[in-house]
Design a protein around this motif. Structure first.
Motif, short mmCIF file in Angstrom:
data_model
loop_
_atom_site.label_atom_id
_atom_site.label_comp_id
_atom_site.label_asym_id
_atom_site.label_seq_id
_atom_site.Cartn_x
_atom_site.Cartn_y
_atom_site.Cartn_z
N PHE A 116 0.80 -1.07 0.06
CA PHE A 116 -0.11 -0.15 -0.17
C PHE A 116 0.93 1.16 -0.08
CE2 PHE A 116 -3.12 -3.18 1.47
CZ PHE A 116 -4.26 -2.53 0.97
N ILE A 117 0.58 2.10 -0.79
CA ILE A 117 1.39 3.64 -0.92
C ILE A 117 0.37 4.62 -0.84
CG2 ILE A 117 2.83 4.85 -2.50
CD1 ILE A 117 3.46 2.36 -3.93
N GLY A 118 0.51 5.57 0.13
CA GLY A 118 -0.10 6.75 0.23
C GLY A 118 0.85 7.62 0.98
N SER A 122 -3.83 10.04 2.98
CA SER A 122 -4.02 8.62 2.21
C SER A 122 -2.94 7.48 2.87
CB SER A 122 -3.60 8.82 0.85
OG SER A 122 -4.71 9.72 0.16
N GLY A 123 -2.05 8.05 3.38
CA GLY A 123 -0.90 7.29 4.13
C GLY A 123 -1.54 6.48 5.32
N ILE A 124 -2.38 7.38 6.04
CA ILE A 124 -3.11 6.70 7.03
C ILE A 124 -4.13 5.41 6.70
CG2 ILE A 124 -5.00 7.00 8.87
CD1 ILE A 124 -3.61 9.74 8.99
N MET A 125 -4.74 5.98 5.32
CA MET A 125 -5.62 4.66 4.77
C MET A 125 -4.82 3.67 4.30
SD MET A 125 -8.69 5.62 4.97
CE MET A 125 -8.40 5.96 6.70
N ASN A 157 6.16 -11.05 -7.87
CA ASN A 157 4.82 -11.42 -7.60
C ASN A 157 3.85 -10.55 -6.52
OD1 ASN A 157 2.40 -12.67 -8.45
ND2 ASN A 157 2.81 -14.28 -7.00
N SER A 158 4.20 -9.39 -6.39
CA SER A 158 3.42 -8.47 -5.79
C SER A 158 2.36 -7.50 -6.42
CB SER A 158 4.29 -7.55 -4.84
OG SER A 158 5.08 -8.46 -4.34
N VAL A 159 1.59 -6.96 -5.72
CA VAL A 159 0.89 -6.04 -6.56
C VAL A 159 0.67 -4.65 -5.26
CG1 VAL A 159 -1.31 -6.80 -5.34
CG2 VAL A 159 -1.67 -5.59 -7.30
N ALA A 160 0.77 -3.55 -6.15
CA ALA A 160 0.74 -2.31 -5.12
C ALA A 160 -0.76 -1.73 -5.22
CB ALA A 160 1.61 -1.50 -5.71
N ILE A 161 -1.01 -0.97 -4.22
CA ILE A 161 -2.37 -0.40 -4.12
C ILE A 161 -1.91 1.28 -3.82
CG2 ILE A 161 -4.44 -0.03 -3.21
CD1 ILE A 161 -4.75 -3.13 -2.73
N ALA A 162 -2.12 2.01 -4.71
CA ALA A 162 -1.92 3.39 -4.60
C ALA A 162 -2.93 4.27 -4.37
CB ALA A 162 -1.10 3.98 -5.84
N LEU A 163 -2.99 5.06 -3.13
CA LEU A 163 -3.97 5.82 -2.67
C LEU A 163 -3.86 7.40 -2.80
CD1 LEU A 163 -4.69 3.77 0.78
CD2 LEU A 163 -5.76 3.35 -1.57
N SER A 164 -4.62 8.03 -3.51
CA SER A 164 -4.56 9.43 -3.58
C SER A 164 -5.68 10.13 -3.87
CB SER A 164 -3.46 9.71 -4.58
OG SER A 164 -3.40 11.03 -4.81
N VAL A 165 -6.11 10.95 -3.09
CA VAL A 165 -7.37 11.71 -3.45
C VAL A 165 -7.36 12.32 -4.82
CG1 VAL A 165 -9.18 13.73 -2.64
CG2 VAL A 165 -8.02 12.07 -1.02
N SER A 166 -6.32 13.24 -4.98
CA SER A 166 -6.10 14.23 -6.11
C SER A 166 -5.66 13.06 -7.60
CB SER A 166 -5.38 15.30 -5.99
OG SER A 166 -3.86 14.68 -6.02
N GLY A 167 -4.99 12.19 -7.08
CA GLY A 167 -4.45 11.25 -8.24
C GLY A 167 -3.29 11.86 -8.80
N GLN A 238 -12.88 10.39 3.77
CA GLN A 238 -12.04 9.02 3.45
C GLN A 238 -12.88 7.86 3.58
OE1 GLN A 238 -8.91 8.65 2.22
NE2 GLN A 238 -8.45 10.84 2.22
N VAL A 239 -14.28 8.19 3.89
CA VAL A 239 -15.10 6.96 3.95
C VAL A 239 -15.21 6.15 2.58
CG1 VAL A 239 -17.63 6.56 4.22
CG2 VAL A 239 -16.60 8.11 5.65
N PRO A 240 -15.29 6.65 1.65
CA PRO A 240 -15.25 5.85 0.39
C PRO A 240 -14.00 4.94 0.25
CG PRO A 240 -15.78 8.08 -0.37
CD PRO A 240 -15.43 8.07 1.25
N VAL A 241 -12.87 5.22 0.66
CA VAL A 241 -11.53 4.63 0.58
C VAL A 241 -11.74 3.65 1.70
CG1 VAL A 241 -9.27 4.45 0.90
CG2 VAL A 241 -10.49 6.74 0.09
N VAL A 242 -12.42 3.74 2.77
CA VAL A 242 -12.60 2.63 3.59
C VAL A 242 -13.51 1.48 3.38
CG1 VAL A 242 -13.37 1.92 5.92
CG2 VAL A 242 -12.02 4.15 5.84
#
Length: 257
Positions: A116-118, A122-125, A157-167, A238-242
Motif C-alpha cells: 500500500f502506498i499513500g 491517504s498514508g493513514i488509509m 509477484n506483488s501488487v501495489a495499491i496506490a491511494l491518492s485523493v487528487s491522483g 475518506q469514508v469511500p476509501v474505507v
C-alpha cells in the motif's frame, strides 16, 4: 505572507514587530504607522524597513497585503459528513464500482504480497488497508514516506495499491513508475479516473466525492518545498476509501476460501 527567507532576514526589533503583527492582523490592517510604532515600541523607520524586507514599498502597501491575506483566509463552510457519504453511495448504486472491486480482488488474490502506498491522510488509509488485508490472510505492507526507497526486485509477484485523493501526488507517481518498471501490477484508488495516477495504473477505482480543502494560516507563514501541502488542508472524506478497501479484502477472502 511571510516566507522563511523573510523571517530569517529580520533583526531583533523587526522580529518583535513580526510577532505582534501575527497576533493582531485584524487590528494592524487598519492602524496608522504611528499607532503601530507606539504599540510595538519601535520607530516608524523600523516599520518601513520591515515593510521593504517584505517586498512592500511602504506601510500602505503592507496593510493592503494584510487585508488581502485576511480575505483569503476567511473560514470555509464545511459540508455535513452525511452529505459527502450519501453522495458517494448514491453514485456507486448507479456505477460499476463493484466490478472494479472484484477485478482488484482477483489481482491481489493472485499475488504473494501487497504494497500500500499513500501520503498524508491517504498514508493513514494505506496503513489501515495493510492491517485489514493482513487480517483476512493476505500479507501486506504500507509505505507512507514519500522518500521511502523501493527495491522492487525483492517484490516479485506483488501488487501495489496506490491511494491518492487528487491522483496527482508526485511521490506516488514516482513510486508507481518504479514498480511498473519491475512489472508489478498497480491498483489505484483515487477520486477521479481522469487523474495521472489512475491513467498509469493497471486498475483504477474512482469514488467521485466533492473535494474539500481550505487554506491554513501556516501556509502563509512558511516557505516549503511542497507549499500546497502546507497552504491547504485536505478534509475530503475518506469514508469511500474505507468502503473500497474493506470490500476488496472481503472479496479476497471469498476467493481464497
Amino acid at each position: 505572507m511571510f516566507t522563511a527567507e523573510m523571517i530569517a532576514s529580520l533583526n531583533e526589533l523587526e522580529t518583535s514587530l513580526y510577532n505582534y503583527i501575527c497576533k493582531n492582523e485584524d487590528k494592524v490592517a487598519y492602524m496608522r504607522i504611528r499607532e503601530l510604532a507606539d504599540e510595538t515600541h519601535v520607530s516608524t523607520s523600523t516599520i518601513l524597513r520591515f515593510c521593504r524586507k517584505l517586498n512592500c514599498e511602504g506601510f500602505s502597501e503592507f496593510k493592503t497585503k494584510i487585508k488581502l491575506h485576511l480575505e483569503e483566509t476567511k473560514k470555509t463552510n464545511i459540508k455535513n459528513i452525511e452529505h459527502s457519504v450519501l453522495e458517494f453511495f448514491e453514485r456507486i448504486s448507479q456505477g460499476n464500482i463493484e466490478e472494479n472491486i472484484k477485478k482488484a480482488a482477483r489481482l491481489v488474490s493472485e499475488s504473494n504480497n501487497v504494497i500500500f502506498i499513500g501520503i498524508g491522510s491517504s498514508g493513514i488509509m494505506a496503513e489501515y488497508g495493510a492491517r485489514y488485508f493482513s487480517s483476512v490472510g493476505k500479507f501486506s505492507m504500507y509505505i507512507k514516506d514519500p522518500y521511502f526507497p523501493i527495491h522492487a526486485k525483492f517484490l516479485s509477484n506483488s501488487v501495489a495499491i496506490a491511494l491518492s485523493v487528487s491522483g496527482e501526488t508526485p511521490p506516488i507517481i514516482t513510486h508507481i513508475n518504479q514498480l511498473k518498471e519491475q512489472e508489478i501490477k498497480v491498483i489505484s484508488i483515487t477520486n477521479s479516473k481522469y487523474s495521472t495516477i489512475s491513467k498509469i495504473s493497471d486498475t483504477n477505482i474512482p469514488y467521485y466525492v466533492t473535494e474539500e480543502r481550505f487554506e491554513t494560516s501556516i501556509g502563509n507563514n512558511l516557505n516549503h518545498v511542497n507549499e500546497n501541502e502546507l497552504k491547504y488542508s485536505d478534509i475530503t472524506t475518506q469514508v469511500p476509501v474505507v468502503y473500497i478497501l474493506e470490500s476488496i479484502a472481503r472479496e479476497i477472502y471469498k476467493l481464497n476460501i
